[in-house]
Scaffold this motif. Sequence first.
Motif, PDB file in Angstrom:
ATOM      1  N   THR A 194      -3.172  -5.086  -3.245  1.00 24.39           N
ATOM      2  CA  THR A 194      -3.131  -4.215  -2.078  1.00 24.39           C
ATOM      3  C   THR A 194      -3.355  -2.758  -2.479  1.00 24.39           C
ATOM      4  O   THR A 194      -3.986  -1.993  -1.740  1.00 24.39           O
ATOM      5  CB  THR A 194      -1.787  -4.361  -1.347  1.00 24.39           C
ATOM      6  N   GLN A 206       3.049  -5.767  -0.280  1.00 24.37           N
ATOM      7  CA  GLN A 206       1.686  -6.300  -0.314  1.00 24.37           C
ATOM      8  C   GLN A 206       1.204  -6.633   1.104  1.00 24.37           C
ATOM      9  O   GLN A 206       0.078  -6.311   1.485  1.00 24.37           O
ATOM     10  CB  GLN A 206       1.650  -7.549  -1.193  1.00 24.37           C
ATOM     11  N   SER A 207       2.065  -7.264   1.882  1.00 19.55           N
ATOM     12  CA  SER A 207       1.699  -7.624   3.250  1.00 19.55           C
ATOM     13  C   SER A 207       1.510  -6.384   4.121  1.00 19.55           C
ATOM     14  O   SER A 207       0.550  -6.292   4.897  1.00 19.55           O
ATOM     15  CB  SER A 207       2.778  -8.529   3.848  1.00 19.55           C
ATOM     16  N   VAL A 208       2.421  -5.420   3.991  1.00 18.14           N
ATOM     17  CA  VAL A 208       2.315  -4.188   4.777  1.00 18.14           C
ATOM     18  C   VAL A 208       1.033  -3.436   4.444  1.00 18.14           C
ATOM     19  O   VAL A 208       0.281  -3.007   5.330  1.00 18.14           O
ATOM     20  CB  VAL A 208       3.545  -3.286   4.521  1.00 18.14           C
ATOM     21  N   ALA A 219      -1.760  -4.553   3.046  1.00 11.04           N
ATOM     22  CA  ALA A 219      -2.947  -5.290   3.472  1.00 11.04           C
ATOM     23  C   ALA A 219      -3.170  -5.135   4.972  1.00 11.04           C
ATOM     24  O   ALA A 219      -4.308  -4.981   5.435  1.00 11.04           O
ATOM     25  CB  ALA A 219      -2.806  -6.767   3.101  1.00 11.04           C
ATOM     26  N   GLY A 220      -2.081  -5.165   5.739  1.00 10.93           N
ATOM     27  CA  GLY A 220      -2.196  -4.981   7.176  1.00 10.93           C
ATOM     28  C   GLY A 220      -2.705  -3.601   7.544  1.00 10.93           C
ATOM     29  O   GLY A 220      -3.538  -3.449   8.451  1.00 10.93           O
ATOM     30  N   ILE A 221      -2.243  -2.578   6.841  1.00 13.14           N
ATOM     31  CA  ILE A 221      -2.712  -1.209   7.096  1.00 13.14           C
ATOM     32  C   ILE A 221      -4.198  -1.085   6.791  1.00 13.14           C
ATOM     33  O   ILE A 221      -4.966  -0.484   7.557  1.00 13.14           O
ATOM     34  CB  ILE A 221      -1.902  -0.200   6.249  1.00 13.14           C
ATOM     35  N   LEU A 254      -6.476  -3.416   6.835  1.00 10.79           N
ATOM     36  CA  LEU A 254      -7.244  -4.123   7.866  1.00 10.79           C
ATOM     37  C   LEU A 254      -7.222  -3.359   9.188  1.00 10.79           C
ATOM     38  O   LEU A 254      -8.215  -3.333   9.922  1.00 10.79           O
ATOM     39  CB  LEU A 254      -6.686  -5.528   8.061  1.00 10.79           C
ATOM     40  N   PHE A 255      -6.100  -2.725   9.496  1.00  8.60           N
ATOM     41  CA  PHE A 255      -6.001  -1.941  10.734  1.00  8.60           C
ATOM     42  C   PHE A 255      -6.954  -0.758  10.701  1.00  8.60           C
ATOM     43  O   PHE A 255      -7.626  -0.447  11.703  1.00  8.60           O
ATOM     44  CB  PHE A 255      -4.569  -1.457  10.925  1.00  8.60           C
ATOM     45  N   GLY A 288     -11.390  -4.783   9.434  1.00 15.48           N
ATOM     46  CA  GLY A 288     -11.988  -5.836   8.614  1.00 15.48           C
ATOM     47  C   GLY A 288     -13.440  -5.598   8.268  1.00 15.48           C
ATOM     48  O   GLY A 288     -14.088  -6.453   7.657  1.00 15.48           O
ATOM     49  N   THR A 334     -11.684  -4.219   2.113  1.00 12.62           N
ATOM     50  CA  THR A 334     -10.292  -4.684   2.197  1.00 12.62           C
ATOM     51  C   THR A 334     -10.038  -5.917   1.345  1.00 12.62           C
ATOM     52  O   THR A 334      -8.883  -6.271   1.105  1.00 12.62           O
ATOM     53  CB  THR A 334      -9.932  -5.024   3.655  1.00 12.62           C
ATOM     54  N   ASN A 335     -11.093  -6.581   0.900  1.00 17.83           N
ATOM     55  CA  ASN A 335     -10.902  -7.813   0.123  1.00 17.83           C
ATOM     56  C   ASN A 335     -10.997  -7.599  -1.382  1.00 17.83           C
ATOM     57  O   ASN A 335     -10.992  -8.564  -2.151  1.00 17.83           O
ATOM     58  CB  ASN A 335     -11.919  -8.877   0.551  1.00 17.83           C
TER      59      ASN A 335
END
Length: 318
Positions: free
Chosen positions: A62, A127-129, A131-133, A135-136, A140, A237-238
């Motif tokens: 991330t 990591q989840s937070v 990754a979400g930011i 993508l936001f 994507g 993002t990936n």
Amino acid sequence: MNIGVLPFFLLAALVIFTVATPQFLNLANLTNVARQSVYLVLVSLGQMLVLVTGGFDLAVGTSIALTSVISATAMVTLAVVFPDSVWLVVSLGILAGFAAALAIGVLNGLGVARFGVSPFIMTLGVQSVGAGIALFITGGVPVDGIPYEFGDVLGFGLLFGLPVPVLVAVVAIALVWIMMNRTRLGARLYAVGGNIKAARLSGINTGATLFSAYAICALLASVAGILLTARVGSGETNLGGTVALESIAACVIAGVSLRGGVGRVESVVLGAVFIVLVQNGMNLMQIGSYMQMVLIGALLILAVVIDQARYQRLVGGN
């Protein structure tokens, strides 16, 4: 010096891939391996710092992705404001990427060092937070339009006849080696990982030491994110999707103990190169990416089993 199972794995890989494909030992292919190793080496160095303290960082991927997205977005935005100052735009974009990754490191450090959250839970949540930011911000979609000079120099440039990313990695390796072997911080990292209670009783600020490990880990991942962004020419993002597993595998294969207190910079560098070497050999053999994931995971499990067996023998011997 504990180098774990790495020599045996490396020898086996060299023999298998040399026999399987004649292109494996070509100079061009080995040069390509050196280029590709840069990113994993940088992340693995940071992962080693955290593992030495007895934790680990699942958010390194991330850090790379958020660095890529934030730096690219900043460059595209600033290019409109400063159309004639390319390197000012690039420099500010890089700083923005570093700041984003440092925020991740700070969150991880505070959670683990200040609030006593398990490194697994803390870094997984961050990591989840993160990754979400990422993508936001992008929806994507890759962030295109970054300055050409950025990729031309940091992605494909040469200095003294060597690729710029390789030189960046060499400087990072030297700095981390000096830090771990010649500074108080390095000694404190080993002490905290060896026995955190004894380290605290000896006057070491264990909280600050843990915090430093996570912050530096995120910054090293951020450097890899900048170089990868320059390489691909856009904010993605990936990027770094599998780098957490690969960096932990590189460290464990290189003899870094999951219980903390043990790990050497030079071994970790070789471990990261080994992982990339294996991936390169499998690509030449036309082995699919899914099977490559299976093999890397299996190598990690095997290395952990051997490390555990070695630890049990040491405990039994005492």
